[in-house]
Design a protein around this motif. Structure first.
Motif, PDB file in Angstrom:
ATOM      1  N   LYS A   1       0.837  -1.181   0.000  1.00 14.59           N
ATOM      2  CA  LYS A   1       0.000   0.000   0.000  1.00 14.59           C
ATOM      3  C   LYS A   1       0.875   1.235   0.000  1.00 14.59           C
ATOM      4  N   VAL A   2       0.406   2.260  -0.684  1.00 12.60           N
ATOM      5  CA  VAL A   2       1.128   3.518  -0.780  1.00 12.60           C
ATOM      6  C   VAL A   2       0.161   4.643  -0.470  1.00 12.60           C
ATOM      7  N   ALA A   3       0.645   5.630   0.246  1.00 10.72           N
ATOM      8  CA  ALA A   3      -0.169   6.808   0.535  1.00 10.72           C
ATOM      9  C   ALA A   3       0.693   8.042   0.378  1.00 10.72           C
ATOM     10  N   ASN A   4       0.067   9.105  -0.009  1.00  9.73           N
ATOM     11  CA  ASN A   4       0.743  10.382  -0.138  1.00  9.73           C
ATOM     12  C   ASN A   4       0.071  11.339   0.838  1.00  9.73           C
ATOM     13  N   MET A   5       0.810  11.798   1.836  1.00  8.34           N
ATOM     14  CA  MET A   5       0.253  12.699   2.832  1.00  8.34           C
ATOM     15  C   MET A   5       0.923  14.049   2.707  1.00  8.34           C
TER      16      MET A   5
ATOM     17  N   ASP B   1      -2.069   8.683  11.097  1.00  8.62           N
ATOM     18  CA  ASP B   1      -1.828   7.519  10.236  1.00  8.62           C
ATOM     19  C   ASP B   1      -0.349   7.307   9.947  1.00  8.62           C
ATOM     20  N   ILE B   2       0.411   8.378   9.938  1.00  6.85           N
ATOM     21  CA  ILE B   2       1.825   8.255   9.586  1.00  6.85           C
ATOM     22  C   ILE B   2       2.597   7.431  10.614  1.00  6.85           C
ATOM     23  N   PHE B   3       2.087   7.385  11.849  1.00  7.74           N
ATOM     24  CA  PHE B   3       2.771   6.633  12.902  1.00  7.74           C
ATOM     25  C   PHE B   3       2.350   5.166  12.944  1.00  7.74           C
ATOM     26  N   GLU B   4       1.385   4.794  12.100  1.00  4.34           N
ATOM     27  CA  GLU B   4       0.945   3.400  12.010  1.00  4.34           C
ATOM     28  C   GLU B   4       1.714   2.634  10.935  1.00  4.34           C
ATOM     29  N   VAL B   5       2.530   3.335  10.187  1.00  2.00           N
ATOM     30  CA  VAL B   5       3.302   2.754   9.091  1.00  2.00           C
ATOM     31  C   VAL B   5       4.688   2.378   9.613  1.00  2.00           C
ATOM     32  N   ASN B   6       5.236   1.294   9.066  1.00  2.00           N
ATOM     33  CA  ASN B   6       6.621   0.946   9.376  1.00  2.00           C
ATOM     34  C   ASN B   6       7.473   2.182   9.085  1.00  2.00           C
ATOM     35  N   PRO B   7       8.185   2.708  10.088  1.00  2.00           N
ATOM     36  CA  PRO B   7       8.923   3.962   9.877  1.00  2.00           C
ATOM     37  C   PRO B   7       9.981   3.881   8.787  1.00  2.00           C
ATOM     38  N   ARG B   8      10.454   2.687   8.482  1.00  2.00           N
ATOM     39  CA  ARG B   8      11.434   2.541   7.398  1.00  2.00           C
ATOM     40  C   ARG B   8      10.789   2.743   6.025  1.00  2.00           C
ATOM     41  N   ARG B   9       9.466   2.815   6.000  1.00  2.00           N
ATOM     42  CA  ARG B   9       8.758   3.022   4.736  1.00  2.00           C
ATOM     43  C   ARG B   9       8.144   4.414   4.642  1.00  2.00           C
ATOM     44  N   VAL B  10       8.610   5.319   5.499  1.00  2.30           N
ATOM     45  CA  VAL B  10       8.158   6.708   5.442  1.00  2.30           C
ATOM     46  C   VAL B  10       9.250   7.515   4.754  1.00  2.30           C
ATOM     47  N   PHE B  11       8.873   8.172   3.673  1.00  2.00           N
ATOM     48  CA  PHE B  11       9.805   8.976   2.890  1.00  2.00           C
ATOM     49  C   PHE B  11       9.279  10.407   2.851  1.00  2.00           C
ATOM     50  N   VAL B  12      10.120  11.344   3.250  1.00  2.90           N
ATOM     51  CA  VAL B  12       9.745  12.753   3.275  1.00  2.90           C
ATOM     52  C   VAL B  12      10.420  13.425   2.091  1.00  2.90           C
TER      53      VAL B  12
ATOM     54  N   GLU C   1      13.364  19.622   7.821  1.00  4.70           N
ATOM     55  CA  GLU C   1      14.665  19.139   8.306  1.00  4.70           C
ATOM     56  C   GLU C   1      14.573  18.753   9.780  1.00  4.70           C
ATOM     57  N   ASP C   2      13.915  19.609  10.576  1.00  5.54           N
ATOM     58  CA  ASP C   2      13.740  19.322  12.006  1.00  5.54           C
ATOM     59  C   ASP C   2      12.876  18.080  12.205  1.00  5.54           C
ATOM     60  N   LEU C   3      11.857  17.932  11.369  1.00 10.49           N
ATOM     61  CA  LEU C   3      10.978  16.768  11.439  1.00 10.49           C
ATOM     62  C   LEU C   3      11.774  15.485  11.190  1.00 10.49           C
ATOM     63  N   LEU C   4      12.615  15.507  10.175  1.00  8.97           N
ATOM     64  CA  LEU C   4      13.450  14.339   9.882  1.00  8.97           C
ATOM     65  C   LEU C   4      14.448  14.072  11.002  1.00  8.97           C
ATOM     66  N   ALA C   5      14.980  15.113  11.588  1.00  5.19           N
ATOM     67  CA  ALA C   5      15.931  14.936  12.687  1.00  5.19           C
ATOM     68  C   ALA C   5      15.250  14.306  13.901  1.00  5.19           C
ATOM     69  N   SER C   6      13.976  14.615  14.104  1.00  6.93           N
ATOM     70  CA  SER C   6      13.259  14.042  15.248  1.00  6.93           C
ATOM     71  C   SER C   6      12.719  12.641  14.956  1.00  6.93           C
ATOM     72  N   HIS C   7      12.792  12.217  13.698  1.00  8.40           N
ATOM     73  CA  HIS C   7      12.374  10.864  13.291  1.00  8.40           C
ATOM     74  C   HIS C   7      13.473  10.273  12.413  1.00  8.40           C
ATOM     75  N   PRO C   8      14.606   9.913  13.009  1.00  6.97           N
ATOM     76  CA  PRO C   8      15.744   9.452  12.210  1.00  6.97           C
ATOM     77  C   PRO C   8      15.482   8.169  11.434  1.00  6.97           C
ATOM     78  N   GLU C   9      14.437   7.440  11.785  1.00  4.51           N
ATOM     79  CA  GLU C   9      14.121   6.216  11.045  1.00  4.51           C
ATOM     80  C   GLU C   9      13.400   6.518   9.731  1.00  4.51           C
ATOM     81  N   TRP C  10      12.945   7.746   9.541  1.00  5.33           N
ATOM     82  CA  TRP C  10      12.338   8.156   8.280  1.00  5.33           C
ATOM     83  C   TRP C  10      13.446   8.524   7.301  1.00  5.33           C
ATOM     84  N   THR C  11      13.148   8.459   6.020  1.00  7.07           N
ATOM     85  CA  THR C  11      14.138   8.771   4.996  1.00  7.07           C
ATOM     86  C   THR C  11      13.769  10.061   4.289  1.00  7.07           C
ATOM     87  N   GLY C  12      14.695  10.996   4.283  1.00  7.52           N
ATOM     88  CA  GLY C  12      14.508  12.236   3.533  1.00  7.52           C
ATOM     89  C   GLY C  12      14.935  12.038   2.097  1.00  7.52           C
TER      90      GLY C  12
END
Length: 146
Positions: free
Chosen positions: A1-5, A16-27, A77-88
């Motif tokens: 499944k793919v979603a664009n938020m 919903d973004i916190f229900e996804v495997n964090p390794r599959r969150v791309f900013v 940038e701050d959002l990514l820094a606070s969620h290091p498991e997400w990929t920018g």
């Protein structure tokens, strides 16, 4: 499944973004000048009127202003820094296909390439390439002894 938020500067993230495997969150981000040019074109062409969303304390005229865009990029940038498991992902100058192939697929679990999937289909009568678990299911031909 793919979603664009759509993530909006200084607004609470959708739960919903916190229900996804964090390794599959791309900013996805881009160069400030590219964003400004795109937004000005959208506003001048009328393609976003009534659909502009800006953060609290700002008005829609901020949407295509460089100071606001810089605030958005710093916030991301701050959002990514606070969620290091997400990929920018810097998507500057890339098509959606290029972003998927070169910036997102390398971070996902092994996926068969189109060539691998094609070769697998040639080895049996019916083949399903599953995207949910990245496996290939084989269905041999009726006269196949194996």
């Amino acid at each position: 499944k793919v979603a664009n938020m759509q993530l909006v500067y200084n607004m609470t993230l959708p739960p919903d973004i916190f229900e996804v495997n964090p390794r599959r969150v791309f900013v996805l981000t881009s160069n400030a000048e590219v964003i400004l040019k795109l937004r000005r074109r959208r506003v001048n062409g009328g393609s976003v009127l009534g659909h502009i969303v800006v953060g609290p304390g700002h008005n829609t005229s901020d949407y295509a202003s460089m100071p606001y865009i810089h605030k958005e990029l710093k916030w991301s940038e701050d959002l990514l820094a606070s969620h290091p498991e997400w990929t920018g992902v810097d998507s500057t100058g890339m098509s959606i296909e290029e972003i998927a192939e070169h910036r997102i697929l390398p971070y996902l679990p092994r996926c068969p390439t189109p060539l691998e999937a094609a070769l697998e289909t040639l080895s049996c009568s019916f083949c399903v390439v599953r995207v949910d678990n990245n496996e290939i299911e084989h269905y041999p031909s009726r006269d196949d002894d194996s």
